[in-house]
Design a protein around this motif. Structure first.
Motif, PDB file in Angstrom:
ATOM      1  N   LEU A   1      10.926   0.039   1.053  1.00 14.34           N
ATOM      2  CA  LEU A   1      10.933   0.856  -0.153  1.00 14.34           C
ATOM      3  C   LEU A   1       9.758   1.830  -0.166  1.00 14.34           C
ATOM      4  N   SER A   2       8.596   1.379   0.305  1.00 11.54           N
ATOM      5  CA  SER A   2       7.395   2.209   0.227  1.00 11.54           C
ATOM      6  C   SER A   2       7.497   3.481   1.051  1.00 11.54           C
ATOM      7  N   VAL A   3       8.250   3.454   2.140  1.00 13.91           N
ATOM      8  CA  VAL A   3       8.415   4.666   2.951  1.00 13.91           C
ATOM      9  C   VAL A   3       9.689   5.416   2.585  1.00 13.91           C
ATOM     10  N   GLY A   4      10.481   4.851   1.667  1.00 11.41           N
ATOM     11  CA  GLY A   4      11.685   5.527   1.230  1.00 11.41           C
ATOM     12  C   GLY A   4      12.920   5.192   2.015  1.00 11.41           C
ATOM     13  N   THR A   5      12.955   4.044   2.663  1.00  8.74           N
ATOM     14  CA  THR A   5      14.154   3.611   3.384  1.00  8.74           C
ATOM     15  C   THR A   5      14.966   2.690   2.482  1.00  8.74           C
ATOM     16  N   PRO A   6      16.174   3.091   2.087  1.00  8.94           N
ATOM     17  CA  PRO A   6      16.987   2.235   1.211  1.00  8.94           C
ATOM     18  C   PRO A   6      17.255   0.885   1.854  1.00  8.94           C
ATOM     19  N   ALA A   7      17.321  -0.155   1.023  1.00 13.47           N
ATOM     20  CA  ALA A   7      17.475  -1.521   1.520  1.00 13.47           C
ATOM     21  C   ALA A   7      18.779  -2.130   1.034  1.00 13.47           C
TER      22      ALA A   7
ATOM     23  N   ILE B   1      16.043  -3.644  -7.055  1.00  8.83           N
ATOM     24  CA  ILE B   1      16.729  -2.667  -6.219  1.00  8.83           C
ATOM     25  C   ILE B   1      17.986  -2.161  -6.899  1.00  8.83           C
ATOM     26  N   ALA B   2      18.745  -3.065  -7.502  1.00  6.90           N
ATOM     27  CA  ALA B   2      19.974  -2.657  -8.183  1.00  6.90           C
ATOM     28  C   ALA B   2      19.674  -1.766  -9.384  1.00  6.90           C
ATOM     29  N   ASP B   3      18.699  -2.163 -10.201  1.00  6.40           N
ATOM     30  CA  ASP B   3      18.381  -1.387 -11.406  1.00  6.40           C
ATOM     31  C   ASP B   3      17.875   0.007 -11.060  1.00  6.40           C
ATOM     32  N   ALA B   4      17.127   0.117  -9.960  1.00  4.69           N
ATOM     33  CA  ALA B   4      16.559   1.404  -9.570  1.00  4.69           C
ATOM     34  C   ALA B   4      17.482   2.222  -8.677  1.00  4.69           C
ATOM     35  N   SER B   5      18.591   1.635  -8.238  1.00  7.34           N
ATOM     36  CA  SER B   5      19.493   2.278  -7.262  1.00  7.34           C
ATOM     37  C   SER B   5      18.737   2.650  -5.996  1.00  7.34           C
ATOM     38  N   ALA B   6      17.858   1.732  -5.559  1.00 11.26           N
ATOM     39  CA  ALA B   6      17.035   1.956  -4.376  1.00 11.26           C
ATOM     40  C   ALA B   6      17.658   1.384  -3.113  1.00 11.26           C
TER      41      ALA B   6
ATOM     42  N   PRO C   1       0.823  -1.212   0.000  1.00 10.18           N
ATOM     43  CA  PRO C   1       0.000   0.000   0.000  1.00 10.18           C
ATOM     44  C   PRO C   1       0.853   1.256   0.000  1.00 10.18           C
ATOM     45  N   ALA C   2       0.320   2.314  -0.582  1.00 15.02           N
ATOM     46  CA  ALA C   2       1.028   3.591  -0.573  1.00 15.02           C
ATOM     47  C   ALA C   2       1.196   4.072   0.867  1.00 15.02           C
ATOM     48  N   GLN C   3       2.359   4.611   1.173  1.00 15.44           N
ATOM     49  CA  GLN C   3       2.669   5.082   2.525  1.00 15.44           C
ATOM     50  C   GLN C   3       3.188   6.517   2.469  1.00 15.44           C
ATOM     51  N   GLN C   4       3.007   7.214   3.572  1.00 17.88           N
ATOM     52  CA  GLN C   4       3.621   8.527   3.685  1.00 17.88           C
ATOM     53  C   GLN C   4       5.135   8.362   3.712  1.00 17.88           C
ATOM     54  N   PRO C   5       5.873   9.212   3.001  1.00 19.05           N
ATOM     55  CA  PRO C   5       7.326   9.073   3.015  1.00 19.05           C
ATOM     56  C   PRO C   5       7.905   9.365   4.393  1.00 19.05           C
ATOM     57  N   ARG C   6       8.991   8.735   4.709  1.00 20.93           N
ATOM     58  CA  ARG C   6       9.662   9.003   5.971  1.00 20.93           C
ATOM     59  C   ARG C   6      10.230  10.425   5.953  1.00 20.93           C
ATOM     60  N   PRO C   7      10.369  11.048   7.098  1.00 21.63           N
ATOM     61  CA  PRO C   7      11.089  12.322   7.136  1.00 21.63           C
ATOM     62  C   PRO C   7      12.577  12.092   6.901  1.00 21.63           C
ATOM     63  N   THR C   8      13.273  13.144   6.541  1.00 20.47           N
ATOM     64  CA  THR C   8      14.722  13.015   6.378  1.00 20.47           C
ATOM     65  C   THR C   8      15.330  12.551   7.699  1.00 20.47           C
ATOM     66  N   PRO C   9      16.079  11.453   7.698  1.00 18.56           N
ATOM     67  CA  PRO C   9      16.608  10.925   8.956  1.00 18.56           C
ATOM     68  C   PRO C   9      17.502  11.940   9.669  1.00 18.56           C
TER      69      PRO C   9
ATOM     70  N   LYS D   1       9.986   5.635  -5.611  1.00 14.67           N
ATOM     71  CA  LYS D   1       9.544   5.546  -7.001  1.00 14.67           C
ATOM     72  C   LYS D   1       9.370   4.091  -7.424  1.00 14.67           C
ATOM     73  N   LEU D   2      10.313   3.232  -7.031  1.00 14.65           N
ATOM     74  CA  LEU D   2      10.227   1.814  -7.372  1.00 14.65           C
ATOM     75  C   LEU D   2       8.978   1.186  -6.779  1.00 14.65           C
ATOM     76  N   ALA D   3       8.711   1.452  -5.499  1.00 19.42           N
ATOM     77  CA  ALA D   3       7.535   0.872  -4.844  1.00 19.42           C
ATOM     78  C   ALA D   3       6.247   1.339  -5.519  1.00 19.42           C
ATOM     79  N   ALA D   4       6.187   2.616  -5.876  1.00 18.57           N
ATOM     80  CA  ALA D   4       4.968   3.160  -6.463  1.00 18.57           C
ATOM     81  C   ALA D   4       4.727   2.666  -7.876  1.00 18.57           C
ATOM     82  N   GLU D   5       5.803   2.519  -8.650  1.00 20.93           N
ATOM     83  CA  GLU D   5       5.628   2.177 -10.059  1.00 20.93           C
ATOM     84  C   GLU D   5       5.594   0.681 -10.331  1.00 20.93           C
ATOM     85  N   ALA D   6       6.346  -0.091  -9.561  1.00 20.26           N
ATOM     86  CA  ALA D   6       6.440  -1.527  -9.854  1.00 20.26           C
ATOM     87  C   ALA D   6       5.603  -2.400  -8.928  1.00 20.26           C
TER      88      ALA D   6
END
Length: 375
Positions: free
Chosen positions: A292-298, A310-315, A183-191, A347-352
């Motif tokens: 990914l959905s909240v914007g935390t790199p994995a 993840i590699a292709d998207a640089s996520a 599900p779509a999530q609110q993005p995390r704040p800048t850590p 972007k990856l979570a939202a589009e793929a």
């Protein structure tokens, strides 16, 4: 449409992992679109009566009983088995998150006997096996439900080949690729504050929690104020993990809070600078999708089903083994790198992997399965 989602076990510790999360996400999405989706499962670990709903999804839970010392394969409920035929007849379609166990297999068989359209989703849990119990269950039930299902959903081409090998001739029911959605999530704040690195998965050998701990000293050499959270229900590795924490002398920096609730998981992901899942042969981990959905790199290993995405998207970063974990985390702790990877992850979570796209595919499968059943 009345849709019954059957999964093995729901517990407060989320011991059964990703399949329950997928079933709940799909059910919630279906209900938002006007369908009557419900959950059927064993319940375990609850104080007092079993709940009648889970995260807003109506649920029929039966108290788990352990019949055999065989992990999840050894638990069932005589009451669920007795009621399965009646419960599936109340549904227009039965969606079973299939494993080799004494819950989902009987429900799938009950759906076939009742003449209900049966959709199977196996989450990588059905593969060729030389174990005696697996061979017995395959002969008695697994092959039958795979061959007679209206549709069989798979995550990857590798999973589809495994299912075909287990089913044998004649062929599987109709196969459809369905990725896990988030599900779509609110993005995390800048850590802000000290770097915070998170592992949140079951503490079992395949998940490699010890590899996470082993990477801590090197990260601390470069970020001495870093904090590490190693969360998840124990499945045999907690004692070993604690021993390694003590051996490395990092007890003040590594916190083990146990299992997280769904809300707790999202809260930790939003606080984390980096999410790390060192597990091997992980088909399609929901925890990584949630990160990914909240914007935390994995950071994941190359055998993870999401590694290429993840590699292709640089996520985030993909590593070959335990030795690569610390360098990958250190790289992602650079603020500029982290910010760029965070945007790529969202972007990856939202589009793929959007829930809406997954539901569109699933409802098309449901429509075809129901129509074919009525013909």
């Amino acid at each position: 449409m009345r849709v019954l989602h059957a999964v093995t076990l729901h517990s407060p510790t989320h011991a059964f992992g990703g399949p329950v999360r997928v079933a709940l996400n799909l059910s919630a999405g279906l209900r938002a679109r006007g369908h009557d989706a419900r959950l059927l499962a064993l319940g375990d670990g609850f104080d007092g009566p079993l709940p009648g709903e889970v995260e807003g999804v109506p649920a029929r839970l039966f108290r788990a009983r352990r019949l055999l010392p065989l992990g999840f394969s050894g638990i069932t409920s005589p009451a669920l088995l007795a009621a399965a035929g009646r419960i599936v007849r109340d549904a227009d379609l039965v969606h079973v998150h299939l494993a080799r166990d004494l819950v989902t297999l009987p429900v799938a068989l009950a759906a076939l006997r009742a003449g209900r359209p049966l959709v199977l989703q196996t989450h990588g849990m059905i593969d060729p096996s030389d174990r005696r119990l697996a061979k017995v269950l395959d002969a008695l039930a697994v092959r039958r439900v795979l061959r007679r299902a209206s549709a069989v959903l798979y995550l990857t081409g590798h999973e589809r080949k495994d299912l075909e090998a287990v089913a044998g001739p004649p062929a599987l029911g109709g196969t459809v690729r369905l990725v896990n959605g988030v599900p779509a999530q609110q993005p995390r704040p800048t850590p802000t504050g000290p770097p915070r690195i998170l592992y949140a998965a079951r503490l079992q050998a395949r998940k490699r929690p010890r590899d996470f701990v082993a990477a801590v000293p090197e990260i601390l050499r470069h970020h001495p104020d870093a904090e590490f959270v190693l969360a998840g229900p124990d499945e045999g590795e907690l004692a070993s993990v604690r021993a390694l924490i003590a051996e490395l002398g990092v007890g003040e920096r590594v916190h083990c809070p146990g299992a997280l609730s769904g809300a707790g998981m999202l809260a930790e992901l939003r606080r984390a600078h980096v999410y790390v899942l060192p597990s091997v042969d992980e088909p399609f981990p929901m925890s990584v999708l949630e990160a990914l959905s909240v914007g935390t790199p994995a950071v994941v290993t190359a055998s993870n089903g999401l590694a290429r995405d993840i590699a292709d998207a640089s996520a985030g970063r993909v590593v070959d083994g335990a030795a690569g974990l610390a360098p990958a985390v250190r790289e992602l702790l650079d603020p500029a790198v982290n910010e760029k990877a965070s945007a790529a992850a969202r972007k990856l979570a939202a589009e793929a992997f959007s829930m809406e796209a997954v539901l569109d595919t699933l409802l098309a499968v449901y429509g075809t399965s129901y129509a074919d059943n009525q013909a």
